[in-house]
Design an enzyme around this catalytic site. Sequence first.
Site, short mmCIF file in Angstrom:
data_model
loop_
_atom_site.label_atom_id
_atom_site.label_comp_id
_atom_site.label_asym_id
_atom_site.label_seq_id
_atom_site.Cartn_x
_atom_site.Cartn_y
_atom_site.Cartn_z
N SER A 154 0.82 -1.20 0.00
CA SER A 154 0.00 0.00 0.00
C SER A 154 0.86 1.26 0.00
CB SER A 154 -0.97 -0.04 1.19
OG SER A 154 -1.94 0.97 1.06
N ASP A 309 -1.48 1.80 -4.20
CA ASP A 309 -2.33 0.69 -4.66
C ASP A 309 -3.78 1.11 -4.82
OD1 ASP A 309 -2.79 0.85 -1.88
OD2 ASP A 309 -3.30 -1.28 -1.75
#
Length: 556
Positions: A154, A309
Amino acid sequence: MNEQRIDEARAWLRQDPDHETRDELAALITRAAGGDDIAAADLDDRFSTRLAFGTAGLRGELGAGSNRMNRVLVAQAAAGFAAYLRDRAHGGTPTVVIGYDGRRNSRIFAADSAELFAGAGLRAILLPRLLPTPVLAFAVRHLGADAGVMVTASHNPPNDNGYKVYLGGADNGSQIVAPADADIAAAIQRVADAGDVGALPRSTGYETASEDIVDAYIAATSAVAPAPAGAAGMSWVYTALHGVGWETFSRILAQAGYPQPAIVDEQLSPDATFRTVSFPNPEEPGAMDLAFATARRVNADFILANDPDADRLAVAIPDESADGGWRRLTGNEVGLLLGARAARAAAGMPGAALACSLVSSPGLAAVAAHHGLDFHETLTGFKWISRAPGLVFGFEEALGYLVNPETVRDKDGISAAIAILGLAAEARERGATLATLVAELGDTYGHFASGQVSVRVDDLSVISNVMLSLRTLPPTHIGAHAIASAEDLLQAGPGEASGDVLRYRMSDGSRVIVRPSGTEPKLKVYLDTRGESAAQASSAVADLEAGVRILLEERS
């Protein structure tokens, strides 16, 4: 040097298929065996423990060793997860979908996983290219899969990667929660104890998903908020922060009918080095500076930013009082905007509910009450928020929003962006802006303000020591604010939210929550106030923040 540690490292070296981490570890072993204390300490750090598999899956720094993200660890995780899924299938053939982002080794970890899942007799489906995390979460439900794996860290630093796990079926495509995490971790440990991952069965007989799955996500997300008439002529800026969001998002914009943004060219394409930012997290200072500069240049109405992401969304608006003339809205402000949007649409719907994490704004409860909806407060993380009964919208203050629960049971920065675009366009039709909408929240639901103190550490023991100090010597005041009550969620009763969280309620109704981050080496403190006006609520947050900083300095 501990000879046992060197033996562990050599055993790991023998099964490592990655020449880069093999060379790294071989050099470290040679130096440690020759008496280099720094190398010995490094080796100890890499092998004294395993990177823990928890409800967030795996996440950590890339490198050789059991306490790093690498191909050996990922192979053990994939084989262990495959064994867990086979046990759950009771003789059937589980289906697992695998996705990956643009970080270092993401594609390699995903391909290894697909081969190991297929070798274990599972139906493995690899997404066709690097894609946002929400596409993987969507695919699990859309394909009726038993599980999903997303290789991503992430918004973590560039040298991190991770392994995020979802379960289908009764879990409805949500991230794993206890006891599944412990069961999966135990299965992984059994694989690790068995030895060489090179002996695990592999197969290239996995499937590669067609573009149909991406097209289906685009169609579903475009339908979240088709462009109203006010969208024409909107001027806005978008940055992908060197991540994977833009290719998918741009197609959704076209399908939903929104004008294309001015883009931050330097951050548009996937770049595993995240070269223009210190941390690829829109919450971090400096991460949106290029977006602010672009917005000033084109005289934009607002900015939208996805994290790498694309499961998070940041929103910024012009603000003459802010440095540089732009201000990023807090996650709570965006959450309340989107929560009010969902509540208006769901008003009168039996059982419909809003949900947020316990560290997010109490304002969402006021929104739910105003519209006659149920409200659920959960532990931090969308693995909990997504399971709230009757959910029509959920959020957490860390820029995570679930606006389309019928298709994605996780935070989704792309569908949230489409919803914000819809709100901005509708406001524009009446001559208003996103800033107007934020002000109207206070007029309708009450004036809430929030703040956060976040302390990044190099030594995780600092965090545990602060938490221990707060528990053993409970504070009676935070600055000038007297503490009226304190809760330790480690001591929660049966059926109550439980975790490493301390919650303090002040005598004036303000709230302070302290907890370690679940994904980064940070101690986080969340501040929430309510006032008769926005200025009063904001002033109370500033007072609390000053008191919290003094308290943390005393306890560190």
